[in-house]
Scaffold this motif. Structure first.
Motif, PDB file in Angstrom:
ATOM      1  N   VAL A  36       0.888  -1.071   0.150  1.00  0.00           N
ATOM      2  CA  VAL A  36      -0.035   0.019  -0.105  1.00  0.00           C
ATOM      3  C   VAL A  36       0.984   1.158   0.158  1.00  0.00           C
ATOM      4  CG1 VAL A  36      -1.722   1.407   1.246  1.00  0.00           C
ATOM      5  CG2 VAL A  36      -1.992  -1.292   1.207  1.00  0.00           C
ATOM      6  N   THR A  37       1.854   1.333   0.925  1.00  0.00           N
ATOM      7  CA  THR A  37       2.714   2.378   0.847  1.00  0.00           C
ATOM      8  C   THR A  37       3.450   2.563  -0.303  1.00  0.00           C
ATOM      9  OG1 THR A  37       2.868   2.271   3.479  1.00  0.00           O
ATOM     10  CG2 THR A  37       4.592   3.710   2.132  1.00  0.00           C
ATOM     11  N   VAL A  38       4.116   1.601  -0.824  1.00  0.00           N
ATOM     12  CA  VAL A  38       4.623   1.681  -2.208  1.00  0.00           C
ATOM     13  C   VAL A  38       3.859   2.262  -3.235  1.00  0.00           C
ATOM     14  CG1 VAL A  38       5.794   0.026  -4.012  1.00  0.00           C
ATOM     15  CG2 VAL A  38       5.868  -0.648  -1.565  1.00  0.00           C
ATOM     16  N   ILE A  39       2.544   1.742  -3.341  1.00  0.00           N
ATOM     17  CA  ILE A  39       1.476   2.415  -4.371  1.00  0.00           C
ATOM     18  C   ILE A  39       1.485   3.959  -4.037  1.00  0.00           C
ATOM     19  CG2 ILE A  39      -0.767   2.510  -4.920  1.00  0.00           C
ATOM     20  CD1 ILE A  39      -0.771  -0.397  -4.540  1.00  0.00           C
ATOM     21  N   ASP A  40       1.361   4.262  -2.820  1.00  0.00           N
ATOM     22  CA  ASP A  40       1.317   5.781  -2.284  1.00  0.00           C
ATOM     23  C   ASP A  40       2.496   6.313  -2.921  1.00  0.00           C
ATOM     24  OD1 ASP A  40      -1.376   5.350  -1.287  1.00  0.00           O
ATOM     25  OD2 ASP A  40      -0.545   5.169   0.735  1.00  0.00           O
ATOM     26  N   PHE A  41       3.653   6.021  -2.525  1.00  0.00           N
ATOM     27  CA  PHE A  41       5.040   6.480  -2.832  1.00  0.00           C
ATOM     28  C   PHE A  41       5.232   6.548  -4.336  1.00  0.00           C
ATOM     29  CE2 PHE A  41       9.350   5.769  -4.352  1.00  0.00           C
ATOM     30  CZ  PHE A  41      10.032   6.616  -3.397  1.00  0.00           C
ATOM     31  N   ILE A  42       4.807   5.632  -5.197  1.00  0.00           N
ATOM     32  CA  ILE A  42       4.780   5.741  -6.574  1.00  0.00           C
ATOM     33  C   ILE A  42       3.761   6.583  -7.039  1.00  0.00           C
ATOM     34  CG2 ILE A  42       4.611   4.311  -8.816  1.00  0.00           C
ATOM     35  CD1 ILE A  42       5.716   2.004  -7.470  1.00  0.00           C
ATOM     36  N   GLU A  43       2.602   6.539  -6.810  1.00  0.00           N
ATOM     37  CA  GLU A  43       1.644   7.517  -7.003  1.00  0.00           C
ATOM     38  C   GLU A  43       2.192   9.015  -6.866  1.00  0.00           C
ATOM     39  OE1 GLU A  43      -2.566   5.376  -6.960  1.00  0.00           O
ATOM     40  OE2 GLU A  43      -1.776   6.545  -5.304  1.00  0.00           O
ATOM     41  N   ARG A  91      17.015   8.178  -8.776  1.00  0.00           N
ATOM     42  CA  ARG A  91      17.956   8.588  -9.894  1.00  0.00           C
ATOM     43  C   ARG A  91      17.108   8.616 -11.149  1.00  0.00           C
ATOM     44  NH1 ARG A  91      21.868  11.110  -7.524  1.00  0.00           N
ATOM     45  NH2 ARG A  91      23.266  10.747  -9.640  1.00  0.00           N
ATOM     46  N   LYS A  92      16.250   7.851 -11.356  1.00  0.00           N
ATOM     47  CA  LYS A  92      15.501   7.722 -12.531  1.00  0.00           C
ATOM     48  C   LYS A  92      14.549   9.184 -12.450  1.00  0.00           C
ATOM     49  CE  LYS A  92      12.781   6.331 -16.110  1.00  0.00           C
ATOM     50  NZ  LYS A  92      13.532   6.142 -17.428  1.00  0.00           N
ATOM     51  N   PHE A  93      13.854   9.462 -11.622  1.00  0.00           N
ATOM     52  CA  PHE A  93      12.984  10.597 -11.731  1.00  0.00           C
ATOM     53  C   PHE A  93      13.698  11.666 -11.068  1.00  0.00           C
ATOM     54  CE2 PHE A  93      10.366   6.826 -11.734  1.00  0.00           C
ATOM     55  CZ  PHE A  93       9.400   7.384 -12.829  1.00  0.00           C
ATOM     56  N   ARG A  94      14.827  12.144 -11.769  1.00  0.00           N
ATOM     57  CA  ARG A  94      15.612  13.302 -11.392  1.00  0.00           C
ATOM     58  C   ARG A  94      15.054  14.625 -11.194  1.00  0.00           C
ATOM     59  NH1 ARG A  94      20.790  12.099 -12.143  1.00  0.00           N
ATOM     60  NH2 ARG A  94      21.666  14.511 -12.281  1.00  0.00           N
ATOM     61  N   VAL A 105       6.300  20.566  -6.293  1.00  0.00           N
ATOM     62  CA  VAL A 105       5.820  20.627  -7.822  1.00  0.00           C
ATOM     63  C   VAL A 105       4.643  20.217  -8.211  1.00  0.00           C
ATOM     64  CG1 VAL A 105       6.569  19.700 -10.139  1.00  0.00           C
ATOM     65  CG2 VAL A 105       8.362  20.129  -8.127  1.00  0.00           C
ATOM     66  N   SER A 106       3.937  19.280  -7.762  1.00  0.00           N
ATOM     67  CA  SER A 106       2.387  18.869  -8.069  1.00  0.00           C
ATOM     68  C   SER A 106       1.659  19.878  -7.810  1.00  0.00           C
ATOM     69  CB  SER A 106       2.318  17.381  -7.217  1.00  0.00           C
ATOM     70  OG  SER A 106       1.011  17.228  -7.497  1.00  0.00           O
ATOM     71  N   GLN A 107       1.766  20.480  -6.297  1.00  0.00           N
ATOM     72  CA  GLN A 107       0.975  21.604  -6.014  1.00  0.00           C
ATOM     73  C   GLN A 107       1.067  22.709  -6.870  1.00  0.00           C
ATOM     74  OE1 GLN A 107       2.106  24.306  -2.650  1.00  0.00           O
ATOM     75  NE2 GLN A 107       0.231  23.638  -1.738  1.00  0.00           N
ATOM     76  N   GLU A 108       2.267  23.323  -7.461  1.00  0.00           N
ATOM     77  CA  GLU A 108       2.546  24.282  -8.246  1.00  0.00           C
ATOM     78  C   GLU A 108       1.651  24.071  -9.449  1.00  0.00           C
ATOM     79  OE1 GLU A 108       3.216  28.144  -9.277  1.00  0.00           O
ATOM     80  OE2 GLU A 108       3.699  27.055  -7.131  1.00  0.00           O
ATOM     81  N   LEU A 110       5.175  10.165  -6.638  1.00  0.00           N
ATOM     82  CA  LEU A 110       6.499  10.343  -7.363  1.00  0.00           C
ATOM     83  C   LEU A 110       6.180  10.591  -8.880  1.00  0.00           C
ATOM     84  CD1 LEU A 110       9.510  10.138  -7.110  1.00  0.00           C
ATOM     85  CD2 LEU A 110       9.538   7.946  -8.086  1.00  0.00           C
ATOM     86  N   LEU A 111       5.007   9.703  -9.435  1.00  0.00           N
ATOM     87  CA  LEU A 111       4.667  10.095 -10.750  1.00  0.00           C
ATOM     88  C   LEU A 111       3.550  11.009 -11.042  1.00  0.00           C
ATOM     89  CD1 LEU A 111       4.617   6.184 -12.033  1.00  0.00           C
ATOM     90  CD2 LEU A 111       6.496   7.962 -12.237  1.00  0.00           C
ATOM     91  N   ASP A 112       2.948  11.550  -9.774  1.00  0.00           N
ATOM     92  CA  ASP A 112       1.850  12.323  -9.995  1.00  0.00           C
ATOM     93  C   ASP A 112       0.728  11.729 -10.680  1.00  0.00           C
ATOM     94  OD1 ASP A 112       0.173  14.521  -9.185  1.00  0.00           O
ATOM     95  OD2 ASP A 112       1.127  15.906 -10.911  1.00  0.00           O
ATOM     96  N   SER A 113       0.386  10.534 -10.647  1.00  0.00           N
ATOM     97  CA  SER A 113      -0.507   9.715 -11.223  1.00  0.00           C
ATOM     98  C   SER A 113      -1.109   8.777 -10.487  1.00  0.00           C
ATOM     99  CB  SER A 113       0.356   9.413 -12.559  1.00  0.00           C
ATOM    100  OG  SER A 113      -0.665   8.551 -13.449  1.00  0.00           O
TER     101      SER A 113
END
Length: 230
Positions: A22-29, A95-98, A215-218, A31-34
């Motif tokens: 569950v936390t992994v999913i929250d984290f990725i969402e 490192r991927k999502f710099r 960044v997402s908020q902005e 990170l990707l804002d999706s």
């Protein structure tokens, strides 16, 4: 327990929190804002449910440009709380999502240096906050409290928290507020952060989630302004 009656994080919080998916999913969402469209178990009851959640999270990353060869972790590694693989997985994502592309002049500095620069800028003027590195600048919790307050000043009075609470209490409060208001999941152990024994990479990862939340908020604000005028 702290003075508000909250339980202080256990030393195994990171791997424990990631073990149900569950936390992994929250984290990725975040990170990707999706949002992940696939239905998953928000309260998994058994290991099979947890593995399914983790599989959904990893597949979502693949669908969003993360190559299979970069995913050196399996759903079972997450569920079985393999900390070495979990930290490697999180570091790969960082490192991927710099963050460099979102900071002026970033091409002249490393990703970590740019992240420190960003924290210094948004916490400027907050008493007690001095950002110099990822080893010691976050140990008293004030930097995290300042970031949360900067995100939404109406949440709490920063100066009161700084004056009335211990470092451990400040960290715990910041983590709780960040999770509720910014959607940043608790990834760090409170006591390890306070006493300076935490892996520096873990702090970098956690701070990067604050960056992505800002960044997402902005971006949402810009969209709202555009919709208003058009």
């Amino acid at each position: 327990m702290d003075k508000r009656g909250k339980k202080i994080n256990s030393p195994n919080e990171l791997e424990e929190d990631f073990s149900d998916g569950v936390t992994v999913i929250d984290f990725i969402e975040l990170l990707l804002d999706s949002r992940i469209k696939t239905k998953y178990s928000k309260q998994p009851k058994n290991k099979i449910n947890k593995i399914e959640n983790c599989s959904i999270a990893l597949n979502f990353l693949k669908d969003n440009g993360v190559q299979q060869k970069m995913l050196t972790i399996s759903p079972e590694d997450l569920v079985d709380k393999n900390l070495k693989f979990i930290l490697g997985f999180l570091w790969m994502l960082f490192r991927k999502f710099r963050i460099n592309k979102n900071i002026a002049g970033a091409e002249d500095r490393s990703t970590e240096e740019n992240l420190l620069k960003w924290v210094r800028e948004i916490t400027q003027g907050y008493a007690g906050v001095k950002i110099t590195d990822f080893s010691h600048s976050f140990n008293d919790g004030l930097a995290f409290l300042a970031m949360v307050n900067k995100f939404d000043p109406s949440l709490f009075n920063y100066n009161e928290y700084m004056e009335e609470n211990s470092s451990v209490e400040n960290i715990e409060a910041a983590f709780e507020l960040a999770e509720k208001s910014l959607g940043v999941p608790k990834l760090l152990d409170v006591n390890e952060l306070a006493n300076g024994t935490i892996d520096e990479r873990s702090i970098v990862l956690y701070v990067s989630l604050f960056f992505h939340a800002f960044v997402s908020q902005e971006e949402k604000r810009r969209l709202e302004v555009s919709a208003f005028f058009f």
